[in-house]
Design a protein around this motif. Structure first.
Motif, PDB file in Angstrom:
ATOM      1  N   UNK A  40      -6.031   7.614   0.408  1.00 23.57           N
ATOM      2  CA  UNK A  40      -4.440   7.111   0.600  1.00 23.57           C
ATOM      3  C   UNK A  40      -4.376   7.015   2.078  1.00 23.57           C
ATOM      4  N   UNK A  41      -4.879   7.992   2.878  1.00 24.65           N
ATOM      5  CA  UNK A  41      -4.570   7.913   4.505  1.00 24.65           C
ATOM      6  C   UNK A  41      -5.100   6.876   5.036  1.00 24.65           C
ATOM      7  N   UNK A  42      -6.357   6.396   4.612  1.00 24.04           N
ATOM      8  CA  UNK A  42      -6.687   5.113   5.206  1.00 24.04           C
ATOM      9  C   UNK A  42      -5.909   3.904   5.031  1.00 24.04           C
ATOM     10  N   UNK A  43      -5.124   3.759   3.414  1.00 21.76           N
ATOM     11  CA  UNK A  43      -4.558   2.796   3.338  1.00 21.76           C
ATOM     12  C   UNK A  43      -3.234   2.750   4.170  1.00 21.76           C
ATOM     13  N   UNK A  44      -2.782   4.032   4.326  1.00 22.99           N
ATOM     14  CA  UNK A  44      -1.356   3.936   5.207  1.00 22.99           C
ATOM     15  C   UNK A  44      -1.736   3.719   6.899  1.00 22.99           C
ATOM     16  N   UNK A  45      -2.906   4.062   7.237  1.00 21.74           N
ATOM     17  CA  UNK A  45      -3.274   3.545   8.646  1.00 21.74           C
ATOM     18  C   UNK A  45      -3.487   1.967   8.591  1.00 21.74           C
ATOM     19  N   UNK A  46      -4.106   1.403   7.608  1.00 20.04           N
ATOM     20  CA  UNK A  46      -4.236  -0.024   7.672  1.00 20.04           C
ATOM     21  C   UNK A  46      -2.891  -0.880   7.738  1.00 20.04           C
ATOM     22  N   UNK A  47      -2.106  -0.171   6.785  1.00 17.24           N
ATOM     23  CA  UNK A  47      -0.648  -0.812   6.778  1.00 17.24           C
ATOM     24  C   UNK A  47       0.033  -0.703   8.110  1.00 17.24           C
ATOM     25  N   UNK A  48      -0.009   0.218   8.546  1.00 17.96           N
ATOM     26  CA  UNK A  48       0.751   0.528   9.960  1.00 17.96           C
ATOM     27  C   UNK A  48       0.429  -0.341  10.987  1.00 17.96           C
ATOM     28  N   UNK A  49      -0.994  -0.766  10.992  1.00 14.73           N
ATOM     29  CA  UNK A  49      -1.565  -1.777  11.763  1.00 14.73           C
ATOM     30  C   UNK A  49      -0.981  -3.031  11.655  1.00 14.73           C
ATOM     31  N   UNK A  50      -0.677  -3.346  10.290  1.00 15.73           N
ATOM     32  CA  UNK A  50      -0.397  -4.554  10.038  1.00 15.73           C
ATOM     33  C   UNK A  50       1.295  -4.666  10.316  1.00 15.73           C
ATOM     34  N   UNK A  51       2.071  -3.532  10.068  1.00 17.88           N
ATOM     35  CA  UNK A  51       3.496  -3.838  10.413  1.00 17.88           C
ATOM     36  C   UNK A  51       3.763  -3.811  11.582  1.00 17.88           C
ATOM     37  N   UNK A 146       9.838   6.640   1.735  1.00 17.60           N
ATOM     38  CA  UNK A 146       8.810   7.367   2.414  1.00 17.60           C
ATOM     39  C   UNK A 146       7.473   7.271   1.499  1.00 17.60           C
ATOM     40  N   UNK A 147       6.863   8.562   1.589  1.00 20.73           N
ATOM     41  CA  UNK A 147       5.500   8.449   0.745  1.00 20.73           C
ATOM     42  C   UNK A 147       5.820   8.794  -0.507  1.00 20.73           C
ATOM     43  N   UNK A 193      -7.526  -2.204 -14.016  1.00 24.72           N
ATOM     44  CA  UNK A 193      -6.866  -1.204 -13.029  1.00 24.72           C
ATOM     45  C   UNK A 193      -6.519  -1.565 -11.876  1.00 24.72           C
ATOM     46  N   UNK A 194      -5.124  -1.692 -11.716  1.00 21.51           N
ATOM     47  CA  UNK A 194      -4.527  -2.139 -10.340  1.00 21.51           C
ATOM     48  C   UNK A 194      -4.238  -1.100  -9.408  1.00 21.51           C
ATOM     49  N   UNK A 195      -4.789  -0.863  -8.506  1.00 18.90           N
ATOM     50  CA  UNK A 195      -4.780   0.018  -7.552  1.00 18.90           C
ATOM     51  C   UNK A 195      -3.856  -0.513  -6.283  1.00 18.90           C
ATOM     52  N   UNK A 196      -2.509  -0.181  -6.156  1.00 22.82           N
ATOM     53  CA  UNK A 196      -1.671  -1.001  -5.303  1.00 22.82           C
ATOM     54  C   UNK A 196      -0.979  -0.074  -4.406  1.00 22.82           C
ATOM     55  N   UNK A 197      -1.075  -0.426  -3.134  1.00 27.52           N
ATOM     56  CA  UNK A 197      -0.504   0.315  -2.071  1.00 27.52           C
ATOM     57  C   UNK A 197       0.540  -0.656  -1.181  1.00 27.52           C
ATOM     58  N   UNK A 198       1.781  -0.207  -1.208  1.00 25.91           N
ATOM     59  CA  UNK A 198       3.049  -0.898  -0.580  1.00 25.91           C
ATOM     60  C   UNK A 198       3.369  -0.276   0.609  1.00 25.91           C
ATOM     61  N   UNK A 199       3.753  -1.044   1.574  1.00 29.55           N
ATOM     62  CA  UNK A 199       4.371  -0.244   2.812  1.00 29.55           C
ATOM     63  C   UNK A 199       5.144  -1.318   3.396  1.00 29.55           C
ATOM     64  N   UNK A 200       6.446  -0.973   3.725  1.00 27.34           N
ATOM     65  CA  UNK A 200       7.252  -1.902   4.516  1.00 27.34           C
ATOM     66  C   UNK A 200       7.889  -1.324   5.712  1.00 27.34           C
ATOM     67  N   UNK A 201       8.649  -2.067   6.715  1.00 23.53           N
ATOM     68  CA  UNK A 201       9.371  -1.768   7.636  1.00 23.53           C
ATOM     69  C   UNK A 201      10.503  -1.188   7.321  1.00 23.53           C
ATOM     70  N   UNK A 203      10.570   1.413   5.662  1.00 24.29           N
ATOM     71  CA  UNK A 203      10.160   2.856   5.586  1.00 24.29           C
ATOM     72  C   UNK A 203       9.680   3.538   3.979  1.00 24.29           C
ATOM     73  N   UNK A 204       8.951   2.395   3.368  1.00 25.21           N
ATOM     74  CA  UNK A 204       8.346   2.973   2.110  1.00 25.21           C
ATOM     75  C   UNK A 204       6.948   3.066   2.396  1.00 25.21           C
ATOM     76  N   UNK A 205       6.099   3.833   1.722  1.00 20.47           N
ATOM     77  CA  UNK A 205       4.713   3.989   1.726  1.00 20.47           C
ATOM     78  C   UNK A 205       4.473   4.383   0.067  1.00 20.47           C
ATOM     79  N   UNK A 206       4.136   3.510  -0.745  1.00 21.69           N
ATOM     80  CA  UNK A 206       4.136   3.598  -2.143  1.00 21.69           C
ATOM     81  C   UNK A 206       2.703   3.242  -2.889  1.00 21.69           C
ATOM     82  N   UNK A 207       2.330   4.294  -3.457  1.00 21.30           N
ATOM     83  CA  UNK A 207       1.128   4.255  -3.862  1.00 21.30           C
ATOM     84  C   UNK A 207       0.875   4.198  -5.262  1.00 21.30           C
TER      85      UNK A 207
END
Length: 546
Positions: A40-51, A146-147, A193-201, A203-207
């Motif tokens: 999950x930490x890796x997914x958050x890092x990738x999401x923040x780069x995109x945002x 949030x997370x 199995x859908x493993x989905x991670x959502x992040x937005x400006x 302020x959500x980080x949803x796993x």
């Protein structure tokens, strides 16, 4: 490949038994790889780069979806294995608002530079689209969570069950059908199995970790005297569950009548045994005489009628004409909703949208634009009261927030409005299906989905069933063949006169509901009790009698 040989090979490892795929996408992987989640930490890092990249290029809003989609298919026919496949599709999609318009881009190269370039491309696309916009996108407000995380409440992850066990199950099911006189039988297990991670400006980080399963079979018998044949598919419902779905509990079975029914879990062996009996009956069944009948519709059949005649026409993008090429628009135009008096059905008809129903295919905690899911009325006491919306549609209905109906079938597909679970509420008075049948003088009792057609505005339609039984003076007296009912949506739902209670309520559903261009598929459930409709036109589809 015979059972003995296959089991030997799978004992050497899952990879040795890989066969060409019937219904998969992405790269082929082993079961062990499928069971290893992404950190999950890796997914958050990738999401923040995109945002950050999107905001840096001028996006007023951005969201990121990191998706890992796993499919497993086990397919058999008679005494052999036809197909086994594990596949994975993994990547990242970025959606942005810039200049009042949407832009989207995606990549399966998940290094920092590639992620940033995808976000920058999405902004460039949005700015290009903005030049063609007559008015800017109006996005409903959405708080950040949030997370947070959500997971399908599975007891047994279907991917963790050894492949030899699944094969043994299916071949044993086939054996039961062959012992019962089937000429042909195929059986399948589909697991997602859908493993989905959502992040937005916002302020959500949803796993989220979403699981679905569908056991299915088709049994065929042939009349050797004339060469005619009949089939019956499984009466299973695809479910948002784990492998525990295939471990039935006796107390959850509804017995009595021509078919054994299952409330929450499914007995594949009992169903296939009954199927061999049913196809023999179908070979000898008498043709239905066209005319008006009272219909008693089991949830295994009624779910599809709900899907086509209620679910699709209450999608707001169809109502507005945004969705037209793929399966049409809707007769439920805004002027009908605005009156707050449009008579969709009888007072018995209460249709509820529910994105959280346990065990359903559409159950998630949050949709694909970070909206927390819930439930709401679509039809209340027969009156149209609402539709299905997403964030950029909510203002059209005067809603302050989205109803959480946004979904994309892959990381490289842009999310758009998709159907939630849409279900018919049970009746309040205690009533079983057996008691309902006792009060029918001339009717037909129908089970299972079969062929159907419906027009481009979801109004005029025709549906048939896997099984159709004649009801005469309160008793089931035999099987009909070639029975199909015709009606229009408003007329049909106004003929609804009686519903069984909550003890009879069950889910049906579809694993692959198509929509959009380029087309996407989604999985959605529809619940109902056994329901009675009076005076419905029935035709004979196999002769000139209809």
């Amino acid at each position: 490949m015979r059972r003995r040989d296959f089991l030997y090979m799978t004992g050497l490892g899952a990879g040795a038994a890989m066969l060409p795929s019937l219904n998969t996408f992405g790269k082929i992987i082993t079961v062990e790889e499928a069971l290893t989640p992404v950190d999950v930490k890796l997914k958050k890092q990738m999401a923040d780069i995109a945002l950050n990249a999107a905001k840096g290029k001028g996006a007023s809003y951005a969201d990121v979806r990191i998706g890992r989609y796993l499919n497993q298919v086990v397919a058999t026919r008679e005494t052999r294995v036809e197909n086994i496949s594990n596949s994975e599709s993994y990547g990242l999609g970025v959606r942005v608002l810039a200049g009042g318009s949407w832009g989207f881009a995606a990549t399966n190269k998940l290094d920092n530079d590639s992620i940033a370039k995808a976000a920058e491309m999405a902004v460039a696309i949005a700015k290009g689209n903005a030049k063609l916009m007559s008015e800017p996108v109006q996005l409903a407000a959405q708080k950040g969570y949030g997370e947070v995380s959500w997971k399908t409440p599975v007891e047994v992850n279907a991917f963790s069950v050894p492949i030899p066990d699944k094969v043994e199950l299916l071949l044993s099911v086939n054996n039961e059908a062959l012992k019962g006189g089937a000429k042909y039988v195929n059986s399948n297990l589909f697991m997602i199995n859908e493993q989905k991670y959502f992040a937005s400006t916002d302020g959500s980080y949803i796993d989220q970790d979403i699981h679905r399963i569908w056991p299915n079979f088709t049994v065929t018998k042939i009349d050797e005297t004339n060469g005619k044949f009949e089939t019956r598919n499984a009466l299973s419902a695809p479910m948002g569950m784990g492998f525990e779905y295939l471990t039935p509990k006796d107390e959850e079975k509804i017995k009595g009548g021509p078919v054994t029914l299952y409330k929450k879990r499914y007995d594949m062996f009992e169903d296939v045994k009954e199927a061999t009996v049913h196809v023999a009956e179908k070979l000898k069944a008498k043709p239905v005489a066209a005319g008006k009948y009272d219909l008693v519709l089991d949830p295994s059949h009624l779910f599809l009628t709900i899907h086509e005649s209620v679910g699709h026409p209450t999608e707001l993008d169809r109502v507005l004409g945004y969705e037209a090429n793929y399966a049409g628009t809707s007769f439920l135009t805004l002027d009908k909703w605005e009156t707050k008096k449009f008579n969709f059905g009888s007072k018995q008809v209460n249709i509820i949208a529910d994105k959280m129903e346990k065990g359903s295919l559409g159950a998630v905690g949050y949709d694909d634009e970070g909206v927390k899911c819930g439930k709401w009325d679509i039809i209340k006491d027969g009156i149209l009261v609402n539709y299905q919306t997403i964030r950029d549609q909510a203002h059209i209905l005067g809603l302050k927030e989205s109803q959480g109906c946004c979904y994309a079938d892959s990381w490289d597909s842009i999310q758009f409005q998709r159907m939630p679970n849409v279900s018919l509420a049970p009746g309040e008075a205690a009533l079983s299906a057996a008691d309902m049948v006792k009060n029918v003088e001339k009717g037909i009792y129908m089970f299972g989905r079969n062929s159907y057609s419906i027009d481009q505005q979801r109004y005029n339609f025709q549906f048939s069933a896997q099984l159709a039984y004649e009801i005469k003076e309160g008793k089931i007296v035999g099987m009909f063949k070639d029975a199909s009912y015709q009606s229009n949506t408003q007329e049909f739902w106004n003929s609804c006169v009686q519903l069984c209670d909550k003890n009879d309520y069950r889910l049906g559903g579809t694993f692959s509901d198509g929509k959009g261009q380029p087309s996407q598929v989604s999985a959605v459930s529809h619940g109902s009790p056994t329901t009675r409709f009076n005076g419905v036109k029935v035709i004979n589809t196999g002769s000139k009698l209809g």
